[in-house]
Design an enzyme around this catalytic site. Structure first.
Site, PDB file in Angstrom:
ATOM      1  N   HIS A 109     -91.081  70.487  36.708  1.00  0.00           N
ATOM      2  CA  HIS A 109     -92.128  71.006  37.257  1.00  0.00           C
ATOM      3  C   HIS A 109     -92.378  72.543  36.633  1.00  0.00           C
ATOM      4  O   HIS A 109     -91.503  73.257  37.014  1.00  0.00           O
ATOM      5  CB  HIS A 109     -92.206  71.112  39.062  1.00  0.00           C
ATOM      6  CG  HIS A 109     -93.367  71.796  39.468  1.00  0.00           C
ATOM      7  ND1 HIS A 109     -94.328  71.237  39.658  1.00  0.00           N
ATOM      8  CD2 HIS A 109     -93.364  73.118  39.688  1.00  0.00           C
ATOM      9  CE1 HIS A 109     -95.280  72.002  40.209  1.00  0.00           C
ATOM     10  NE2 HIS A 109     -94.975  73.337  40.219  1.00  0.00           N
ATOM     11  N   LEU A 164     -95.904  58.048  -2.123  1.00  0.00           N
ATOM     12  CA  LEU A 164     -95.501  57.056  -1.043  1.00  0.00           C
ATOM     13  C   LEU A 164     -96.084  57.502   0.478  1.00  0.00           C
ATOM     14  O   LEU A 164     -96.672  58.379   0.489  1.00  0.00           O
ATOM     15  CB  LEU A 164     -94.060  57.105  -0.819  1.00  0.00           C
ATOM     16  CG  LEU A 164     -93.289  56.798  -2.190  1.00  0.00           C
ATOM     17  CD1 LEU A 164     -91.678  57.277  -1.831  1.00  0.00           C
ATOM     18  CD2 LEU A 164     -93.295  55.390  -2.608  1.00  0.00           C
ATOM     19  N   THR A 215    -101.441  54.020   3.786  1.00  0.00           N
ATOM     20  CA  THR A 215    -102.414  54.678   4.283  1.00  0.00           C
ATOM     21  C   THR A 215    -102.311  55.703   5.381  1.00  0.00           C
ATOM     22  O   THR A 215    -102.924  56.580   5.356  1.00  0.00           O
ATOM     23  CB  THR A 215    -103.315  53.423   5.189  1.00  0.00           C
ATOM     24  OG1 THR A 215    -103.666  52.505   4.003  1.00  0.00           O
ATOM     25  CG2 THR A 215    -104.407  53.594   5.779  1.00  0.00           C
TER      26      THR A 215
END
Length: 464
Positions: A443, A41, A44
């Site tokens: 940050h 399954l 592509t």
């Protein structure tokens, strides 16, 4: 006598659109089956596309960092040695685990897998490997396949498509990529990092069609710096193979004198076309449009009641995540709920190093619609990119001049594909550039460049 159906929902194709549609339909209490002819399954994308290519991109990045001195610059001395068989093995293992995972999800959600190819025999019936199956709703999710090019025959040895390019048994000396789109650049990058000379032949005058103009220009500079060669505004008129060598005949797109290029590997990657061959759409009363797609309405319904279409076989971007979202939406519509996909906010990513990502309108398209403001921030000014030795790229935010609403975000950064999710979510909520600029970002992170680009929309970035 009441109509008797074998299933409430029959999905044709188990790629990202199809398997997601089947699972969601089953979750919503509908008796569901999914037709798939592959041994595994995932379509592509999982078998021979997005997933295995990312496994090779990731592994080849490590090799490149070791071989080109990047690691040495950081105080890590290594001698790079390529074990291509092991690299292929880890790719296959990733694919096996993920395709097996979908089979588990089918069992868990009680989705029946009908093995074979489906062919319509009527508006609500299909033939699957000689068995007639009747369903109240049929979803066409058959995906796409490689677009052929006249004069170029794919033999999967010397001339390969994206599937064959993942399976090359040795590093080519010279790989010519026909097509400067996402697939060609990603797979070209893999083999360039592993030692191949790579030449990209593109019919248009720039690579990455559909991407923002600034991104396309910068991408070419970056790939060129990495060692890729480009022949733009050039068309391939034929490829002949003799033994292990291919000879390509090319000529200027505008017409002119033909030239030849020799290579030991050629990758055909000029695009993809919808898979409708063998579906016998005529028996269901359906036809394809000029692009070979099955036309749908806003709800993914075709012109025939009870038949739906999603993913690459339907109009729109040919992207796995677009198909997945449509898979959820179509199942919800079939179940009587409201399934919607905002096709204006579908991100696109090229998974090279750095990554190239975008969502919404390009600057060119946005300008054509009205007055805009643009903010840009270079990754060279981002502290995390600096410490990671990743100075290439920028973030660009395009906002409506009057409302400040963000209409497009484009990024080039090592993790641009991950960063673009923030932009997509902001746009989904109708964010302004000010909304992003005044949102606290951790940050040091690459994502601070998005905040700074948003600040730059009004001309006030801090770190440049």
């Amino acid at each position: 006598m009441a109509d008797t159906y074998d299933y409430d929902v029959l999905v044709i194709g188990a790629g990202p659109g199809g398997y997601v549609a089947a699972i969601r339909a089953a979750q919503l209490g509908l008796k569901t089956a999914c037709v798939e002819s592959r041994e595994t399954l995932g379509g592509t994308c999982l078998n021979v596309g997005c997933i295995p290519s990312k496994a090779m991109l990731h592994a080849s990045e490590y090799y490149d960092a070791a071989a080109n001195g990047t690691m040495a610059k950081m105080g890590i001395k290594v001698t790079a040695e390529l074990d291509l068989d092991t690299m292929h093995a880890q790719r296959r293992d990733a694919v096996k685990q993920l395709t097996g995972g979908i089979e588990y999800l089918f069992k868990k959600n009680k989705v029946e897998w009908l093995k074979g190819r489906a062919s319509f025999t009527g508006k609500d019936t299909v033939d699957v490997a000689g068995t007639s199956v009747r369903a109240k709703n049929i979803v066409i999710a058959t995906g796409s396949s490689v677009t052929p090019l006249p004069g170029v025959e794919v033999d999967q040895k010397v001339v390969v498509d994206s599937t064959g390019a993942l399976e090359l048994a040795k590093v080519p000396q010279h790989l010519v990529v026909i097509g400067g789109g996402v697939i060609g650049l990603e797979l070209g990058s893999v083999w360039r990092r592993l030692g191949a000379k790579v030449t990209v032949v593109e019919y248009l005058d720039q690579i990455l069609p559909g991407f923002d103009g600034d991104v396309r220009k910068e991408a070419q500079k970056i790939f060129k710096k990495q060692g890729m060669e480009f022949k733009l505004s050039t068309k391939v008129t034929g490829v002949t193979v003799s033994g292990d060598t291919a000879t390509l005949t090319v000529e200027p797109a505008a017409g002119g004198e033909a030239q030849t290029i020799e290579a030991d590997s050629v990758l055909l990657a000029i695009g993809r076309k919808p898979n409708t061959d063998g579906l016998n759409l005529e028996a269901a009363g359906l036809a394809v449009n000029g692009r070979g797609q099955v036309e749908i309405d806003h709800d993914f319904a075709t012109s025939v009641p009870g038949i739906w279409a999603i993913g690459d076989v339907a109009p729109g971007l040919m992207l796995a995540h677009k198909a997945e979202d449509e898979g959820i939406a179509v199942a919800e519509n079939i179940a009587g709920l409201t399934g919607i996909v905002n096709h204006d906010v579908i991100p696109s990513v090229v998974y090279t190093m750095p990554e190239f990502a975008g969502v919404g309108l390009t600057e060119e398209a946005a300008k054509a619609k009205g007055e805009i403001k643009v903010g840009k921030f270079p990754m060279a000014g981002n502290s995390r990119a600096k410490t990671n030795h990743e100075p290439d790229g920028f973030v660009k935010i395009i906002a409506d001049a009057k409302t400040d609403r963000v209409v497009g975000v484009w990024a080039i950064a090592s993790v641009a594909g991950t960063m673009i999710a923030q932009a997509a979510q902001a746009m989904e909520f109708g964010a302004t550039s000010e909304d992003i600029a005044y949102t606290c970002h951790a940050h040091p992170t690459h994502s601070e460049a998005i905040k700074e680009a948003a600040m730059a929309v009004t001309g006030k970035p801090i770190h440049i």
